[in-house]
Design an enzyme around this catalytic site. Sequence first.
Site, PDB file in Angstrom:
ATOM      1  N   GLU A  78     -13.605  19.790 -27.311  1.00 56.91           N
ATOM      2  CA  GLU A  78     -13.415  18.279 -27.281  1.00 56.91           C
ATOM      3  C   GLU A  78     -13.998  17.642 -25.892  1.00 56.91           C
ATOM      4  O   GLU A  78     -13.573  18.362 -24.922  1.00 56.91           O
ATOM      5  CB  GLU A  78     -12.300  17.768 -27.686  1.00 56.91           C
ATOM      6  CG  GLU A  78     -12.057  16.193 -27.758  1.00 56.91           C
ATOM      7  CD  GLU A  78     -10.653  15.802 -27.880  1.00 56.91           C
ATOM      8  OE1 GLU A  78      -9.721  16.608 -27.622  1.00 56.91           O
ATOM      9  OE2 GLU A  78     -10.433  14.788 -28.551  1.00 56.91           O
ATOM     10  N   LYS A  85     -12.073  12.041 -35.479  1.00 55.84           N
ATOM     11  CA  LYS A  85     -10.695  12.617 -35.179  1.00 55.84           C
ATOM     12  C   LYS A  85      -9.743  11.143 -35.618  1.00 55.84           C
ATOM     13  O   LYS A  85      -9.812  10.092 -35.106  1.00 55.84           O
ATOM     14  CB  LYS A  85     -10.534  12.617 -33.582  1.00 55.84           C
ATOM     15  CG  LYS A  85      -9.184  12.997 -33.025  1.00 55.84           C
ATOM     16  CD  LYS A  85      -9.183  13.084 -31.666  1.00 55.84           C
ATOM     17  CE  LYS A  85      -8.032  13.679 -30.958  1.00 55.84           C
ATOM     18  NZ  LYS A  85      -7.885  13.534 -29.610  1.00 55.84           N
ATOM     19  N   CYS A 135      -8.003  18.660 -31.350  1.00 53.52           N
ATOM     20  CA  CYS A 135      -6.847  18.430 -30.371  1.00 53.52           C
ATOM     21  C   CYS A 135      -5.572  18.044 -30.950  1.00 53.52           C
ATOM     22  O   CYS A 135      -4.843  18.845 -31.669  1.00 53.52           O
ATOM     23  CB  CYS A 135      -7.342  17.507 -29.603  1.00 53.52           C
ATOM     24  SG  CYS A 135      -6.660  17.464 -27.816  1.00 53.52           S
TER      25      CYS A 135
END
Length: 517
Positions: free
Chosen positions: A82, A182, A215
């Site tokens: 990321e 995300k 993440c």
Amino acid sequence: MLEAYSMVFLFLFCYQVASAEVHKEGHYVAAVYEHPSILSPNPAALTDRHAALELMNRNLDIYEEQVIAAAEQGAQIIVFPEDGIHGFNFTRETIYPYLEFVPCPRSVKWNPCREPDLFGDTEVLQRLSCMALRSKIFLVANIGAKQPCEYRDPLCPPDGRYQFNTDVVFNDNGTLVARYRKQNLYFEYAFNTPPEVDCVLFDTPFAGKFGIFTCFDILFYEPAVRLIKKYNVKQIVYPTAWMNQLPLLSAVEFQQAFATAFNISILAANIHHPTLGMTGSGIYTPLKSFTYHDMESHDGKLIVAEISVMPQEHESYVESYVRPGKSIEYPHNNFASLHLHDQVCSKREQETHCRIAQKDDEEATPIFYSEMMYDNFSFVPVIGTKGDLQVCANTLCCYLSYQRLTLSDELYALGVFDGLHTVHGTYYVQVCALVKCGGLSYSTCGQEVSEATALIDFQLWGNFSTSYIFPLLLMSDINLDFADHLGWKNKYYLMSKSGSSSSLVTAALYGRWYEKD
Ligand SMILES: *[C@@H]1O[C@H](CO)[C@@H](O)[C@H](O)[C@H]1NC(C)=O
Ligand SMILES: *[C@@H]1O[C@H](CO)[C@@H](O)[C@H](O)[C@H]1NC(C)=O
Ligand SMILES: *[C@@H]1O[C@H](CO)[C@@H](O)[C@H](O)[C@H]1NC(C)=O
Ligand SMILES: *[C@@H]1O[C@H](CO)[C@@H](O)[C@H](O)[C@H]1NC(C)=O
Ligand SMILES: *[C@@H]1O[C@H](CO)[C@@H](O)[C@H](O)[C@H]1NC(C)=O
């Protein structure tokens, strides 16, 4: 003529034998790259597309080298971290020149390398697509994406566009096959949450379907857990930019725990910025892992490993993987009889609580409170060479049976926390943790520690209210270890380890109670 045919036959035959040797049956070769991204010196300043591309191309030059190196080692898929191309700490306005347009791969079949002119502002996608195509490899990377929206759309931001933290996946032809936006942003003010949760899978000829998330997503139900449960995926690709926090949330520690908890493989790529505490990538299966964690070096790291398409489950689940209904039996008779014995007290401990503990087991277990991961944990000290301990908070009771194999001047404690975590994100956790304390005083328990010398055999268990338990087992110098036994026994989740040759830093059962977030 005949001769020519037999030559062809021979050639084909040899080729098949050769390729069978390259890829073991039921296995594939994966690569992840921990990237020391070249960052904008001033992400808060406005810049233009030309300057943004110049910076991103410097990162892409490194990506290109890594793709070639990975392919040379036989890798069939490579994962990049990321924020690896554009960086971080932007505002909504200053990130704009870095953003690309990413069409939905389900509605348009697009190969950016072969069809560069189909959409504007796609220079980064074009380069990534060409890397995948030239090296014949699946490629996963993270970029910033922009998407115009209608003012009629009630969720459309006032500036008329969405900005998404976006993972893109190219197949080995360079075709864009997946896009994931995300869901759980980590204080990323430059980006929007997608209007609907993206639940994204992509298919590969070598390992079937992969799931993807990014993440901070790893701590939440949507989409990570839904993806795994609903679609039964066995492989996850996971770009991340993770700041380590000991004792419970170091990157490699939690990535391994996730693979073990869900009985899956995870290909995790982190960015590499030791000064910001960012390092920790790996290729994980429930039984084996290939990791990189380095706080000293400034170098990136390409990890290439051959792993099984169907991850082998942890060999020794205690009883069953599925959390059973409420019964009130203890997991084992021995565990129920909690008593302190065989005390060997250090001087300091004698001065404080240990004498009392010896006199009266029930009342005198010296509970103390100390902050760990910003949460108020209740602790009991781990005293002497062996014993049994218990500590409870709210509805969670944690139990420890331990034996110290080496006498060292180190303080360990058993901690419990059952509550809503509210710092750097809001999420409900239930945790049982055996930790090495920062020093010899109780107030140091919960501090960030990465080195230890003590060898400890233990069984750790608790009566959790959630079935989502991530087993953490971290040894000295951020090395991972694997439990001997793991899993549910009646209403207790248990982990045990004995005979390890490495020194224990943290053994924890990190439960996530998603419904209570
Ligand atoms: C980004 O922001 C964090 C937190 O505000 C700060 O600690 C860090 O130094 C910044 N990093 C860069 C590269 O700007
Ligand atoms: C890759 O592209 C070639 C040429 O366009 C095509 O023949 C082939 O079917 C494609 N393969 C995949 C897996 O998309
Ligand atoms: C783990 O996954 C493997 C296949 O990859 C399967 O055979 C096994 O039953 C699974 N184990 C558990 C406990 O779910
Ligand atoms: C931690 O929890 C205990 C027990 O509930 C309480 O007595 C103590 O004041 C708390 N400490 C802090 C710093 O909140
Ligand atoms: C866990 O055990 C403690 C002590 O026996 C009990 O008070 C608590 O209710 C139990 N929690 C659950 C969820 O069963």
